[in-house]
Scaffold this motif. Structure first.
Motif, short mmCIF file in Angstrom:
data_model
loop_
_atom_site.label_atom_id
_atom_site.label_comp_id
_atom_site.label_asym_id
_atom_site.label_seq_id
_atom_site.Cartn_x
_atom_site.Cartn_y
_atom_site.Cartn_z
N GLN A 1 42.64 2.63 8.80
CA GLN A 1 41.70 3.57 8.19
C GLN A 1 40.27 3.04 8.28
N LEU A 2 40.11 1.73 7.98
CA LEU A 2 38.77 1.13 8.04
C LEU A 2 38.24 1.12 9.48
N LYS A 3 39.18 0.88 10.43
CA LYS A 3 38.76 0.89 11.83
C LYS A 3 38.23 2.28 12.22
N ASP A 4 38.96 3.33 11.82
CA ASP A 4 38.54 4.70 12.15
C ASP A 4 37.18 5.01 11.55
N MET A 5 36.97 4.55 10.32
CA MET A 5 35.68 4.78 9.67
C MET A 5 34.55 4.06 10.44
N TYR A 6 34.84 2.83 10.83
CA TYR A 6 33.85 2.02 11.58
C TYR A 6 33.53 2.70 12.92
N LEU A 7 34.62 3.15 13.59
CA LEU A 7 34.46 3.78 14.90
C LEU A 7 33.68 5.08 14.78
N ASN A 8 33.94 5.84 13.73
CA ASN A 8 33.26 7.11 13.52
C ASN A 8 31.76 6.91 13.32
N ILE A 9 31.39 5.90 12.53
CA ILE A 9 29.96 5.60 12.31
C ILE A 9 29.30 5.20 13.62
N LYS A 10 30.02 4.37 14.40
CA LYS A 10 29.45 3.91 15.68
C LYS A 10 29.27 5.08 16.65
N ASN A 11 30.31 5.99 16.65
CA ASN A 11 30.24 7.13 17.58
C ASN A 11 29.15 8.13 17.20
N ASN A 12 28.69 8.09 15.98
CA ASN A 12 27.62 9.00 15.54
C ASN A 12 26.22 8.54 15.98
N ILE A 13 26.17 7.34 16.55
CA ILE A 13 24.88 6.89 17.10
C ILE A 13 24.54 7.75 18.32
N PRO A 14 23.32 8.40 18.38
CA PRO A 14 22.98 9.28 19.51
C PRO A 14 23.00 8.51 20.82
N ASN A 15 23.39 9.23 21.91
CA ASN A 15 23.35 8.59 23.22
C ASN A 15 21.91 8.57 23.74
N MET A 16 21.72 7.97 24.91
CA MET A 16 20.35 7.77 25.41
C MET A 16 19.65 9.08 25.76
N ASP A 17 20.42 10.11 26.12
CA ASP A 17 19.80 11.40 26.46
C ASP A 17 19.03 11.97 25.28
N THR A 18 19.48 11.64 24.07
CA THR A 18 18.79 12.12 22.87
C THR A 18 17.38 11.55 22.77
N PHE A 19 17.19 10.35 23.27
CA PHE A 19 15.90 9.66 23.12
C PHE A 19 14.96 9.88 24.32
N LEU A 20 15.54 10.06 25.50
CA LEU A 20 14.71 10.17 26.71
C LEU A 20 14.32 11.63 26.98
N THR A 21 13.62 12.22 26.00
CA THR A 21 13.26 13.65 26.09
C THR A 21 11.77 13.88 26.34
N ASN A 22 10.97 12.82 26.42
CA ASN A 22 9.53 12.99 26.62
C ASN A 22 8.99 11.83 27.44
N GLU A 23 7.76 11.98 27.89
CA GLU A 23 7.18 10.96 28.78
C GLU A 23 6.92 9.63 28.08
N PHE A 24 6.74 9.69 26.76
CA PHE A 24 6.48 8.45 26.04
C PHE A 24 7.74 7.57 25.99
N SER A 25 8.88 8.20 25.69
CA SER A 25 10.13 7.43 25.63
C SER A 25 10.59 7.05 27.04
N LYS A 26 10.35 7.96 28.00
CA LYS A 26 10.73 7.64 29.38
C LYS A 26 9.95 6.44 29.90
N ALA A 27 8.74 6.28 29.39
CA ALA A 27 7.94 5.13 29.80
C ALA A 27 8.56 3.83 29.33
#
Length: 722
Positions: free
Chosen positions: A297-323
């Motif tokens: 149960q604790l492993k699933d909770m840990y994994l769920n929190i980790k999986n909720n971290i946004p992937n890189m596509d979420t951050f690379l949406t503008n020229e500032f982050s792409k830089a």
């Protein structure tokens, strides 16, 4: 002395034409209507608005005296009294000597002044050249930034219409003490972010939050050694060997139903019966399984929190982050790797419940990643603020743009200012020197005025005019002094002005004699004249050949051979008069010109040689030849042909022109025959016919006259065809 006269956009001078001369005597020959009067009127009153496109080079300090029809009208027809002409009495030798010396001194000073003025002009030319070089360099700003992508074109609004405006603007800017930090490319990038498609607000990037992860990691179960049921018969043996995890793993290989004995998963012998299997399974009781379930149960909770971290596509949406893509990806990967390691550790605990876990610390990595996100968000906030305050941002960029331009083009401005400073010093010294020379000239003029005032009178001019009238054989009228220093032309025993009652020839003679005396003297006794330029426009209209000869001699004796006059221009339509004027002792002092009308009916000046036109007859042939070269209009061709035929047949062959042309085909050349058959070439009806003339047909008929009368050799010779 006048060096050049340009006439343009007035009367028959439809396009610019220039008369250039370095001679004292200038003789101009031109038929009536070619533009002689326009030229004399311009020289007489060159400041009139109608002459705004005309100009003179030279003769600035000279008084120009013009004899033309306007002079006659203004001085004789309009007024009953002639204004007195003041001259110096030869009896006062001392005053005359003082005046002569003063004039000589003025001439020497004026020469010095002219030399310095020439130097001043050269300096002005150098200043203009330096300015042109600098402005051309600065103009590159306009050509660069008002072309191409034109992103920064707005920075030049109001100053890009002329080189002068742009140069004055950049020169007025103060150069910064240090080189501007930004580049033009960076400014372009900034302006592109708030203009066009990119001019939109950018959402703030989310930070990574691992809420609840630390609570999972501190659960005591991860440090607990999980073992089986102590009441099981195999518990002592398992505890002794501390191999419960190994046994637990082996139990999973036991079959569900055992009949007799089965192969042991540990020793691979048939030693396992139903009782032993049950004891082994009983060792791993419900408490043991509950703890394993908790770990899962604790492993699933840990994994769920980790999986909720946004992937890189979420951050690379503008020229500032792409830089900062590489930095973001590295930091993101490090964080995910640590969390994956911790999840793997929980997996190991589930497989080996008796083991304990030491979690990897992820706090530094998440801090690093969020700091990157915060720095990018700072840029995004700045960008969004610029969008909201676009004009203010554009103003700042414009200011920064000119700071860069002022720095980059400073060398051209410094070079120009240094050169200008040196040239202005020289210019100031020359101006001071010229001012002193002008003061010296004024002092000499005062001497002239003082001495002229002692003996100036009008009687000398009266005597001279009346004497010339007697020499010319004109009797019955004379010039007499009238009240308040005026003259009158009166007949014997009468006291009323008689000019209007004179014949046209008498009017011409007396007006010209008055002009001669005016040129010799002054209109006002206090007037100071350093040099005079004389312009005489056709003074022989309505005069017989005897008078024409006399007028020519008067002009030569009074004007050509007199050092009091710096320059003389004589204009005439008479070839006889022209040739009389050409007969000079010093022919190198003169220059000859023609005033012609070209094929477009525009007047023009042409320099000529003395033997180019020998008489009136050749003058008409010259018109025919000029037409072939585009230097004569259609409307004088027919009249020139008529005059040639009249001269040739009446004076050369002494026979009537009508007889000579009677063989010409009247059907084909009827218009030509009617034209040349009229009594006078000045007939007004001829003028109205001109518009209907076919010049090509007239030229053919004209040549045919010479062919049919067997005089084609004469035609060819006069047309320079042989």
């Amino acid at each position: 002395m006048i060096n050049s006269i340009k006439i343009n956009n007035i009367a028959s001078y439809k396009s610019a034409t220039s008369l250039k001369t370095e001679k004292k005597i200038n003789l101009l020959y031109g038929l009536n209507g070619t533009g002689k009067t326009t030229l004399s009127n311009f020289l007489q009153d060159k400041d009139k608005v109608e002459f705004k496109d005309c100009s003179i080079i030279g003769g600035e300090s000279s008084k120009i005296l013009v004899y033309n029809q306007k002079f006659i009208n203004d001085n004789f027809y309009v007024k009953d009294n002639l204004k007195g002409i003041f001259t110096i009495s030869e009896s006062n030798g001392a005053a005359e000597e003082n005046i002569k010396n003063a004039k000589t001194e003025i001439e020497e000073i004026d020469n010095q002044k002219r030399i310095k003025e020439d130097k001043l002009k050269k300096i002005d030319g150098s200043i203009e050249k330096k300015l042109l070089t600098a402005t051309n360099e600065i103009w590159k700003i306009k050509t660069i930034f008002s072309g191409g992508d034109r992103i920064l074109d707005y920075c030049l609004e109001g100053i890009k219409s002329s080189k002068s405006l742009l140069f004055k603007h950049i020169k007025s800017l103060e150069k910064s003490s240090i080189k501007p930090a930004k580049t033009v490319d960076e400014l372009k990038k900034e302006i592109s972010q708030i203009e066009g498609d990119k001019a939109i607000e950018i959402p703030i990037l989310p930070k990574v939050e691992l809420s609840g992860l630390s609570e999972i990691e501190i659960d005591t179960i991860f440090n607990e050694v999980i073992v089986g049921n102590k009441d099981s018969t195999v518990s002592n043996l398992i505890d002794k060997f501390e191999n419960s995890d190994w046994v637990k793993l082996g139990v999973t290989y036991l079959p569900t139903e055992i009949a007799g004995t089965e192969i042991c998963p540990f020793c691979q012998q048939k030693t396992i019966n139903m009782d032993l299997a049950n004891e082994l399974k009983n060792y791993f009781d419900k408490t043991y399984e509950d703890k394993l379930s908790r770990l899962r149960q604790l492993k699933d909770m840990y994994l769920n929190i980790k999986n909720n971290i946004p992937n890189m596509d979420t951050f690379l949406t503008n020229e500032f982050s792409k830089a900062k893509k590489i930095e973001l990806e590295n930091s993101h990967t490090k964080l995910i790797n640590i969390l994956n390691k911790n999840i793997n550790a929980i997996d190991s605990k589930i497989k080996l419940p008796s083991s304990t876990i030491n979690f990897k610390d992820y706090t530094q990595e998440i801090s690093n990643f969020n700091e990157l996100i915060e720095s990018i968000n700072h840029l995004i906030i700045g960008h969004n603020e610029k969008i909201k305050n676009k004009q203010a941002v554009k103003d700042i960029i414009k200011k920064e743009f000119w700071e860069i331009m002022r720095w980059e083009y400073d060398s051209y401005i410094l070079s120009y200012e240094k050169d200008l400073k040196d040239l202005e010093k020289d210019k100031s010294r020359l101006k001071e020197s010229i001012k002193k020379l002008l003061d010296d000239i004024k002092a000499q003029n005062d001497i002239i005025k003082k001495n002229q005032g002692k003996t100036a009178h009008i009687e000398e001019a009266i005597r001279a005019i009346n004497y010339q009238l007697i020499l010319l054989g004109l009797h019955g009228f004379e010039i007499k002094q009238h009240e308040n220093n005026f003259y009158r032309i009166i007949r014997e025993n009468e006291d009323e002005s008689q000019f209007k009652s004179l014949s046209e020839g008498e009017k011409m003679i007396i007006s010209f004699l008055y002009f001669i005396e005016l040129c010799k003297g002054k209109e006002d006794k206090d007037e100071t004249i350093l040099s005079k330029i004389i312009v005489i426009d056709d003074p022989i209209s309505s005069l017989s050949h005897n008078y024409i000869f006399n007028i020519a001699q008067l002009i030569k004796s009074y004007f050509f051979d007199n050092s009091d006059y710096s320059q003389v221009f004589v204009l005439t339509h008479s070839m006889y008069f022209f040739h009389e004027l050409c007969k000079l002792k010093k022919p190198k002092t003169r220059k000859l010109f023609r005033i012609i009308k070209k094929s477009d009916k525009s007047s023009s000046f042409l320099e000529m040689k003395e033997d180019e036109i020998l008489n009136d007859y050749q003058a008409y042939w010259k018109i025919i030849k000029d037409y072939e070269n585009g230097n004569a209009p259609d409307n004088i061709m027919a009249n020139a042909m008529r005059n040639i035929l009249e001269h040739f047949f009446a004076f050369v062959y002494n026979e009537k022109m009508k007889e000579a042309i009677k063989t010409i085909d009247s059907n084909k050349y009827g218009a030509f025959l009617r034209y040349v058959d009229r009594e006078s070439h000045s007939d007004q009806t001829n003028i109205s016919d001109i518009k209907e003339i076919d010049i090509r047909l007239f030229k053919n008929a004209f040549k045919k006259v010479f062919e049919d009368t067997k005089n084609i050799k004469h035609y060819n010779k006069m047309m320079d065809l042989e």
